[in-house]
Design a protein around this motif. Structure first.
Motif, mmCIF file in Angstrom:
data_model
loop_
_atom_site.group_PDB
_atom_site.id
_atom_site.type_symbol
_atom_site.label_atom_id
_atom_site.label_comp_id
_atom_site.label_asym_id
_atom_site.label_seq_id
_atom_site.Cartn_x
_atom_site.Cartn_y
_atom_site.Cartn_z
ATOM 1 N N VAL A 131 5.878 2.514 -1.259
ATOM 2 C CA VAL A 131 4.987 1.381 -1.058
ATOM 3 C C VAL A 131 5.483 0.611 0.153
ATOM 4 C CG1 VAL A 131 4.150 -0.799 -2.029
ATOM 5 C CG2 VAL A 131 4.379 1.220 -3.499
ATOM 6 N N VAL A 132 4.591 0.317 1.088
ATOM 7 C CA VAL A 132 4.933 -0.498 2.250
ATOM 8 C C VAL A 132 4.460 -1.922 1.965
ATOM 9 C CG1 VAL A 132 2.825 0.043 3.570
ATOM 10 C CG2 VAL A 132 4.852 -0.703 4.760
ATOM 11 N N ASP A 133 5.336 -2.876 2.199
ATOM 12 C CA ASP A 133 5.024 -4.284 1.958
ATOM 13 C C ASP A 133 5.772 -5.114 2.997
ATOM 14 O OD1 ASP A 133 4.287 -6.751 0.980
ATOM 15 O OD2 ASP A 133 5.646 -6.685 -0.725
ATOM 16 N N GLU A 134 5.196 -5.154 4.179
ATOM 17 C CA GLU A 134 5.839 -5.873 5.278
ATOM 18 C C GLU A 134 5.414 -7.329 5.274
ATOM 19 O OE1 GLU A 134 6.061 -1.901 8.040
ATOM 20 O OE2 GLU A 134 4.835 -3.551 8.741
ATOM 21 N N ASP A 135 6.133 -8.115 5.998
ATOM 22 C CA ASP A 135 5.868 -9.543 6.093
ATOM 23 C C ASP A 135 4.726 -9.783 7.079
ATOM 24 O OD1 ASP A 135 6.081 -12.272 5.789
ATOM 25 O OD2 ASP A 135 7.670 -12.463 7.272
ATOM 26 N N SER A 140 0.851 -1.187 0.000
ATOM 27 C CA SER A 140 0.000 0.000 0.000
ATOM 28 C C SER A 140 0.886 1.236 0.000
ATOM 29 C CB SER A 140 -0.924 0.008 1.220
ATOM 30 O OG SER A 140 -0.177 0.090 2.417
ATOM 31 N N ALA A 141 0.305 2.337 -0.402
ATOM 32 C CA ALA A 141 1.006 3.621 -0.397
ATOM 33 C C ALA A 141 -0.050 4.723 -0.312
ATOM 34 C CB ALA A 141 1.858 3.792 -1.660
ATOM 35 N N VAL A 142 0.420 5.946 -0.105
ATOM 36 C CA VAL A 142 -0.459 7.104 -0.011
ATOM 37 C C VAL A 142 -0.307 7.937 -1.275
ATOM 38 C CG1 VAL A 142 -1.018 9.182 1.312
ATOM 39 C CG2 VAL A 142 -0.251 7.113 2.503
ATOM 40 N N LEU A 178 -3.249 -3.514 3.474
ATOM 41 C CA LEU A 178 -2.176 -2.528 3.642
ATOM 42 C C LEU A 178 -0.788 -3.154 3.684
ATOM 43 C CD1 LEU A 178 -3.827 -0.171 6.260
ATOM 44 C CD2 LEU A 178 -3.771 0.054 3.766
ATOM 45 N N ARG A 179 -0.705 -4.465 3.903
ATOM 46 C CA ARG A 179 0.551 -5.207 4.055
ATOM 47 C C ARG A 179 1.403 -4.657 5.196
ATOM 48 N NH1 ARG A 179 1.090 -10.077 2.887
ATOM 49 N NH2 ARG A 179 3.296 -9.818 2.558
ATOM 50 N N THR A 180 0.732 -4.267 6.260
ATOM 51 C CA THR A 180 1.370 -3.834 7.490
ATOM 52 C C THR A 180 0.348 -3.925 8.610
ATOM 53 O OG1 THR A 180 2.587 -2.072 8.615
ATOM 54 C CG2 THR A 180 0.838 -1.382 7.109
ATOM 55 N N ARG A 181 0.830 -4.109 9.823
ATOM 56 C CA ARG A 181 -0.031 -4.060 10.998
ATOM 57 C C ARG A 181 0.063 -2.685 11.671
ATOM 58 N NH1 ARG A 181 1.590 -9.580 11.355
ATOM 59 N NH2 ARG A 181 -0.264 -10.887 11.305
ATOM 60 N N ARG A 182 0.971 -1.872 11.179
ATOM 61 C CA ARG A 182 1.218 -0.576 11.838
ATOM 62 C C ARG A 182 0.162 0.471 11.516
ATOM 63 N NH1 ARG A 182 7.000 1.192 10.668
ATOM 64 N NH2 ARG A 182 6.817 0.027 8.741
ATOM 65 N N TRP A 183 -0.932 0.111 10.862
ATOM 66 C CA TRP A 183 -2.057 1.012 10.641
ATOM 67 C C TRP A 183 -2.877 1.165 11.914
ATOM 68 C CZ3 TRP A 183 -6.847 -0.989 11.694
ATOM 69 C CH2 TRP A 183 -6.966 -2.389 11.692
ATOM 70 N N ARG A 184 -2.812 0.168 12.759
ATOM 71 C CA ARG A 184 -3.681 0.117 13.936
ATOM 72 C C ARG A 184 -3.443 1.327 14.838
ATOM 73 N NH1 ARG A 184 -4.157 -6.318 15.157
ATOM 74 N NH2 ARG A 184 -4.349 -6.922 12.993
ATOM 75 N N ASN A 185 -4.539 1.932 15.257
ATOM 76 C CA ASN A 185 -4.549 3.127 16.108
ATOM 77 C C ASN A 185 -3.969 4.367 15.410
ATOM 78 O OD1 ASN A 185 -5.662 1.659 18.257
ATOM 79 N ND2 ASN A 185 -3.615 0.974 18.857
ATOM 80 N N ARG A 186 -3.853 4.333 14.091
ATOM 81 C CA ARG A 186 -3.322 5.487 13.359
ATOM 82 C C ARG A 186 -4.362 6.091 12.427
ATOM 83 N NH1 ARG A 186 1.916 6.665 13.801
ATOM 84 N NH2 ARG A 186 3.166 5.148 14.901
ATOM 85 N N PHE A 187 -5.077 5.243 11.674
ATOM 86 C CA PHE A 187 -6.113 5.734 10.752
ATOM 87 C C PHE A 187 -7.105 4.632 10.491
ATOM 88 C CE2 PHE A 187 -2.395 4.451 8.287
ATOM 89 C CZ PHE A 187 -2.923 3.543 7.407
#
Length: 161
Positions: free
Chosen positions: A93-97, A63-65, A152-161
């Motif tokens: 683009v964020v593409d985490e495992d 995902s990306a903005v 989003l291919r990341t968990r770091r969205w949580r509590n952000r948006f």
């Protein structure tokens, strides 16, 4: 339509400079968006009602903005739909495992997750409400979180948006 108007909504299928995808969030406040450099690596994204930014879960992966000027309406199911546009992403683009698909019922893949995410309007809350008809509330929330992780291919969205 003016550049400042919100042209896309969560759940819209769009073409980006990085391929097709689904709008996963419309940002109207400044946020820190995850990047690939590590757990503490974020890019500052400036957004407001007069200049929204769009988080797009890409069809291929990640995902990306983007700004509205870098997006076009598309169709995930049409092989002839526009696959890329002019312009640049606001972030890399964020593409985490992440293993979002591991938590989903058998047979679900990235394409089916993106199509479902689009069909429910790209909203975690709508997902949870929709799946509560089929699963208990806690399991529905777990599945929706796994799907958004995958989009989003990341968990770091949580509590952000």
């Amino acid at each position: 339509m003016s550049e400042s108007a919100t042209r896309y909504s969560a759940g819209d299928a769009v073409a980006t400079p990085d391929g097709r995808g689904v709008v996963a969030a419309v940002l109207t406040d400044d946020v820190e968006f995850p990047q690939g450099g590590g757990e503490d690596d974020y890019a500052a994204v400036e957004a407001g009602d007069d200049r929204p930014a769009y988080v797009v879960g890409l069809e291929r992966v990640g995902s990306a903005v983007y700004r509205a000027s870098s997006l076009e309406t598309s169709d995930l199911e049409d092989d002839d739909a526009t696959e890329s546009t002019d312009g640049d992403a606001v972030t890399d683009v964020v593409d985490e495992d992440v293993n979002g698909l591991d938590d989903l019922p058998e047979g679900w893949d990235r394409d089916s997750v993106l199509e479902y995410w689009s069909s429910i309007g790209g909203s975690w809350e709508e997902c949870a409400e929709d799946l509560t008809d089929e699963f208990d509330a806690e399991r529905a929330k777990q599945l929706c979180s796994a799907m958004k992780d995958e989009v989003l291919r990341t968990r770091r969205w949580r509590n952000r948006f």
